[in-house]
Design an enzyme around this catalytic site. Structure first.
Site, PDB file in Angstrom:
ATOM      1  NE  ARG A  36     -46.152  -6.906  10.351  1.00 53.44           N
ATOM      2  CZ  ARG A  36     -45.777  -8.126   9.986  1.00 53.44           C
ATOM      3  NH1 ARG A  36     -45.129  -8.900  10.834  1.00 53.44           N
ATOM      4  NH2 ARG A  36     -46.063  -8.566   8.799  1.00 53.44           N
ATOM      5  CE  LYS A 197     -36.675 -20.503  -1.153  1.00 54.00           C
ATOM      6  NZ  LYS A 197     -37.382 -21.547  -0.442  1.00 54.00           N
ATOM      7  N   GLY A 349     -42.459  -8.196   3.480  1.00 56.33           N
ATOM      8  CA  GLY A 349     -41.562  -7.611   4.477  1.00 56.33           C
ATOM      9  C   GLY A 349     -40.353  -6.944   3.855  1.00 56.33           C
ATOM     10  N   GLY A 372     -47.496 -12.474   3.414  1.00 54.99           N
ATOM     11  CA  GLY A 372     -48.243 -13.647   2.961  1.00 54.99           C
ATOM     12  C   GLY A 372     -49.726 -13.358   2.796  1.00 54.99           C
TER      13      GLY A 372
HETATM   14  P1  ADP Z   1     -40.661 -10.070   0.359  1.00 63.25           P
HETATM   15  O1  ADP Z   1     -40.287 -10.177   1.823  1.00 63.25           O
HETATM   16  O2  ADP Z   1     -40.761  -8.636  -0.074  1.00 63.25           O
HETATM   17  O3  ADP Z   1     -41.857 -10.878   0.002  1.00 63.25           O
HETATM   18  P2  ADP Z   1     -38.846 -12.164  -0.407  1.00 63.25           P
HETATM   19  O4  ADP Z   1     -38.734 -12.565   1.016  1.00 63.25           O
HETATM   20  O5  ADP Z   1     -39.554 -13.040  -1.339  1.00 63.25           O
HETATM   21  O6  ADP Z   1     -39.446 -10.658  -0.485  1.00 63.25           O
HETATM   22  O7  ADP Z   1     -37.394 -11.981  -1.026  1.00 63.25           O
HETATM   23  C1  ADP Z   1     -36.428 -11.168  -0.438  1.00 63.25           C
HETATM   24  C2  ADP Z   1     -35.076 -11.796  -0.515  1.00 63.25           C
HETATM   25  O8  ADP Z   1     -34.730 -12.134  -1.849  1.00 63.25           O
HETATM   26  C3  ADP Z   1     -34.022 -10.827  -0.022  1.00 63.25           C
HETATM   27  O9  ADP Z   1     -33.404 -11.378   1.129  1.00 63.25           O
HETATM   28  C4  ADP Z   1     -33.049 -10.737  -1.179  1.00 63.25           C
HETATM   29  O10 ADP Z   1     -31.694 -10.703  -0.769  1.00 63.25           O
HETATM   30  C5  ADP Z   1     -33.337 -11.993  -1.964  1.00 63.25           C
HETATM   31  N1  ADP Z   1     -32.921 -11.843  -3.359  1.00 63.25           N
HETATM   32  C6  ADP Z   1     -33.330 -10.940  -4.257  1.00 63.25           C
HETATM   33  N2  ADP Z   1     -32.680 -11.064  -5.422  1.00 63.25           N
HETATM   34  C7  ADP Z   1     -31.815 -12.091  -5.281  1.00 63.25           C
HETATM   35  C8  ADP Z   1     -30.836 -12.707  -6.129  1.00 63.25           C
HETATM   36  N3  ADP Z   1     -30.636 -12.274  -7.365  1.00 63.25           N
HETATM   37  N4  ADP Z   1     -30.138 -13.733  -5.621  1.00 63.25           N
HETATM   38  C9  ADP Z   1     -30.330 -14.149  -4.369  1.00 63.25           C
HETATM   39  N5  ADP Z   1     -31.229 -13.626  -3.506  1.00 63.25           N
HETATM   40  C10 ADP Z   1     -31.965 -12.594  -3.952  1.00 63.25           C
HETATM   41 MG    MG Z   2     -39.233 -11.749   2.874  1.00 63.88          MG
END
Ligand code: ADP
Ligand code: MG
Length: 393
Positions: A36, A197, A349, A372
């Site tokens: 960043r 989620k 992220g 976000g």
């Molecule tokens: P981003 O930062 O790219 O938007 P998120 O923060 O929504 O992504 O999600 C990332 C997290 O989701 C990671 O910490 C990862 O470990 C978790 N994750 C991915 N698949 C699973 C799973 N099957 N069970 C539990 N956690 C998961």
């Molecule tokens: Mg994340």
């Protein structure tokens, strides 16, 4: 609607307040990833070359309106100085006598960094009094903090009402790339959504499902979709409260004729730290096991629409990629996106970290610095930090 560009501003011998996003991951005072900071360099170099006096303002973490040394921007000032090849004066307050004096004494062609703007209780409340005090520091305002553009805070939105305001190079690049996504035709548009989620990303799922040809769902959120479609998912992470959301997205996919792809094979283990992993069909997940990654058949099935796509948006890893035993799916999808000829955008992220870990970042068309913010942009929502920079003539 066009956005006012900082390149069109006369900045010579002007004091320019630049909102940057230096919200970098820290280990104590150690910067774990300076992406960043690097992303702000083009704007800063251009302003300094044009003999502006540059006043930087940023947030870091969530200090919640009080001073907290753990969230000080001081370590960022020294890293920025190294990267910029130019001294960066650090001012240990945001507004106040010391900040005013430092700004007054700042010569054109030089740069200072104010302390974490979230030490001020007025920042997240978008307090007009704080916006006013920030505005008094400068003649012009440049917002280059795309990652904070979805927040109407004093340093992103409030201050832009009070000074002639422009978008910086990073902000403009983000808007260009994300607009290309939003405007892209449905045919050939593939979205890959994963991460922890459904509830975090229901807005973008509902929005995209009618605008893409194929929606590929992996990661923890796929578990909720699998549960909704009647599968036993053992002790996997899932959100019973989001079942109706998953149902809605599934129904919309049917209505709009969107291909909704869920995992058909998965990598399971008794716990997240276990190395005793197995790959099974989604119909065969034992009650005492959890799903932590997508399996090879799913990787293959997801890779096909990715390979044929004209446009790709990816947010959210396909599994618990922080653990090497569950990183395979995310890394394979990173490579598939990189190999595709499509215009590809990765945001979020963790997704960006995965693409970096896979070593394919240079082959992604655009890596968004805003998680976000990029999701809200893709959802077609108006971002307050950007809206205020729009040209209404
Ligand atoms: P981003 O930062 O790219 O938007 P998120 O923060 O929504 O992504 O999600 C990332 C997290 O989701 C990671 O910490 C990862 O470990 C978790 N994750 C991915 N698949 C699973 C799973 N099957 N069970 C539990 N956690 C998961
Ligand atoms: Mg994340």
């Amino acid at each position: 609607m066009s956005i006012r560009s900082y390149l069109d501003a006369d900045v010579h011998d002007k004091r320019v307040l630049v909102r940057v996003d230096f919200n970098v991951p820290l280990d104590g005072a150690e910067i774990r990833d300076d992406t960043r900071i690097r992303a702000a360099l083009p704007t800063l170099r251009s302003l300094l070359d044009r003999r502006a006096a540059v006043i930087l303002v940023s947030h870091l973490g969530r200090p919640k309106g009080t001073s907290n040394p753990a969230f000080s921007l001081r370590p960022i000032a020294s890293r920025l100085a190294e990267l910029l090849g130019h001294p960066v004066q650090f001012v240990p307050e945001v507004v106040g006598e010391e900040a005013s004096r430092a700004v007054r004494d700042l010569a054109s062609g030089n740069v200072l960094l104010l302390e974490n703007v979230r030490f001020e209780p007025g920042e997240e409340k978008n307090d007009p009094a704080l916006a006013q005090r920030l505005a008094e520091l400068a003649d012009l305002f440049v917002n280059d903090a795309f990652g904070a553009a979805h927040r109407a805070h004093a340093s992103t939105e409030g201050v832009a009402h009070l000074l002639p305001s422009y978008a910086g190079a990073l902000m403009l690049a983000e808007i260009d790339a994300l607009r290309r996504l939003v405007d892209s035709p449905r045919s050939g548009f593939v979205a890959i959504i994963g991460g922890a989620k459904v509830s975090d990303k229901i807005g973008v799922l509902e929005h995209l499902v009618e605008r893409v040809e194929a929606l590929l769902i992996g990661g923890g959120m796929a578990n909720t979709f699998l549960l909704e479609s009647g599968h036993q998912i053992g002790s996997s992470l899932a959100e019973p409260d989001a079942l109706s959301d998953a149902h809605k997205v599934t129904a919309l996919a049917k209505t709009f004729g969107t291909r909704l792809l869920l995992p058909n094979d998965v990598v399971i283990a008794p716990t997240i730290d276990s190395e005793s992993i197995r790959t099974v069909n989604v119909t065969d997940v034992p009650a005492d096991q959890s799903i932590f990654d997508i399996g090879p058949i799913t990787i293959d099935r997801f890779s096909q629409p990715i390979g044929r796509a004209a446009t790709i948006f990816w947010n959210g890893p396909m599994g618990v990629f922080e653990k090497p035993q569950f990183a395979h799916g995310t890394l394979a999808i990173s490579r598939a996106v990189a190999e595709s000829q499509a215009f590809s955008v990765v945001g979020g992220g963790d997704s960006v970290a995965a693409v970096e870990a896979a070593g394919v970042a240079p082959r992604i068309s655009h890596i968004s610095t805003g998680g976000g913010a990029s999701l809200e942009f893709v959802e077609g929502r108006s971002l307050p930090g950007i809206e205020i920079l729009e040209q209404h003539s």
